[in-house]
Scaffold this active site. Sequence first.
Site, PDB file in Angstrom:
ATOM      1  N   THR A  86      29.358  37.119  31.071  1.00 34.28           N
ATOM      2  CA  THR A  86      28.963  37.311  32.469  1.00 34.28           C
ATOM      3  C   THR A  86      27.451  37.094  32.621  1.00 34.28           C
ATOM      4  O   THR A  86      27.000  36.385  33.528  1.00 34.28           O
ATOM      5  CB  THR A  86      29.354  38.730  32.940  1.00 34.28           C
ATOM      6  OG1 THR A  86      30.769  38.862  32.797  1.00 34.28           O
ATOM      7  CG2 THR A  86      28.962  38.996  34.377  1.00 34.28           C
ATOM      8  N   SER A 214      32.650  34.313  24.590  1.00 36.80           N
ATOM      9  CA  SER A 214      32.350  35.721  24.368  1.00 36.80           C
ATOM     10  C   SER A 214      33.087  36.223  23.123  1.00 36.80           C
ATOM     11  O   SER A 214      34.257  35.895  22.919  1.00 36.80           O
ATOM     12  CB  SER A 214      32.843  36.470  25.608  1.00 36.80           C
ATOM     13  OG  SER A 214      32.413  37.781  25.607  1.00 36.80           O
ATOM     14  N   CYS A 334      38.710  42.804  35.917  1.00 34.59           N
ATOM     15  CA  CYS A 334      37.849  43.306  36.991  1.00 34.59           C
ATOM     16  C   CYS A 334      38.589  43.367  38.317  1.00 34.59           C
ATOM     17  O   CYS A 334      38.089  43.915  39.282  1.00 34.59           O
ATOM     18  CB  CYS A 334      36.605  42.445  37.105  1.00 34.59           C
ATOM     19  SG  CYS A 334      36.886  40.794  36.583  1.00 34.59           S
TER      20      CYS A 334
END
Length: 401
Positions: A86, A214, A334
Amino acid sequence: MHPGPRSDNSAASKGVIYLDNHATTRVDPRVVRVMLGALTEHFGNPSDRSHAIGDDAARLVDRNREHVGVFVNADAEDVIFASSATVALRKTITHLARSSGRKSFRIAASSVEHPAILKVLSEVSRQGLASVALIEVDHAACLSLNAVERVFADGCDLLCVMAANNEVGTIYPIKELAARAHRADAEILVDACQAAGHLPIDIADWQTDYLVFSAHKMNGPKGAAALVTSSPERLRLRQLLENDSGTLNVPAIAGFGEACRLSSLELPEHCLKMAALRDRLQSRLLRLIPRLIVNGDQSQRLPHSLHISIPSVPSEALIARLFNRVALSSGAACQSGTDQPSHVLTAMRLPSPQIDGALRIAVGSDTTTTEIDAASELIAGAAADILQLTKASQNAHDYAS
Ligand code: PLP
């Protein structure tokens, strides 16, 4: 103050079957061992090479930069560490928009990008730093190359596309998209968070300008991600992501490097194992649950991904019913827990019952066939219970009115 006794009473230790590996993955024990060494032995500050302890930590970071580079076929010097994808995506896109020198920097992105990208795009657009065009997808979340060409014809400086979708697992033709972007004088930024560890990634072959992924999606730790780029902006981006962000998280970087090193060695075998487990789960669910729909493009799908809809069985009810037995998701981490329908499924224009009954499932490297068989029975059982309850309450309602 005394911290009190520790509790190790985790849900995983109580046998909850974990099928939410798109959200995050369990850290490989071999990665944990390397991280432990970084915490206890290589504990120096890598920005201070004036003594052997700091130099040792700096050399550990360099070694793991190499592992991350080898994993995507890039030079180690092109690897820039960040605390999360992010952060890497946010700082890269914002920097490119700010430094473009254009009156309006033109960004195009698929409409099914992760919220980590969509949020930055709406911010840079609101701040007047860029104009943003979203490219539509079809019912399987695939991009039409004609739609991409139309965006290039209208003018585009940066194309943002994920290597694979984090909800339905659809894989995108990055090499083809990069070639088209470059022909149109645009750069391409690829979010490879879900693809890394589940698809071979070769930057030299794909010719991407910016690639982000990630550690925690590929059996590495939270707290480490990488931007890989050989662009002329590389030094400035390294400044923004590494030098301006405080002391590097050496244990997380060491774990990330080890996860990449292991994946470089084990990827083909891992993918075959994931696909076999996923296919077993898919065929069992199809057999046990009438009217079950498999969403996405089954011919171009991540090997560990299974996205299904059970019409008339709201996914939130099913997930809640299985709370202590099977960990599943209705969408991006999210977005879960909010009332918003998934923007991916909405962009795919799935009918409402298919969206309401959608379940995002991903097997992981520690999933067993016993767990797959148990999970399929539990999911089917919970779906049948919910259908029965819905029917009973409908009958009661009809009777009363
Ligand atoms: N991009 C995609 C496709 C993802 O799936 C995720 C995580 O869910 C991210 C970006 C954000 O990654 P991170 O958790 O490292 O910030």
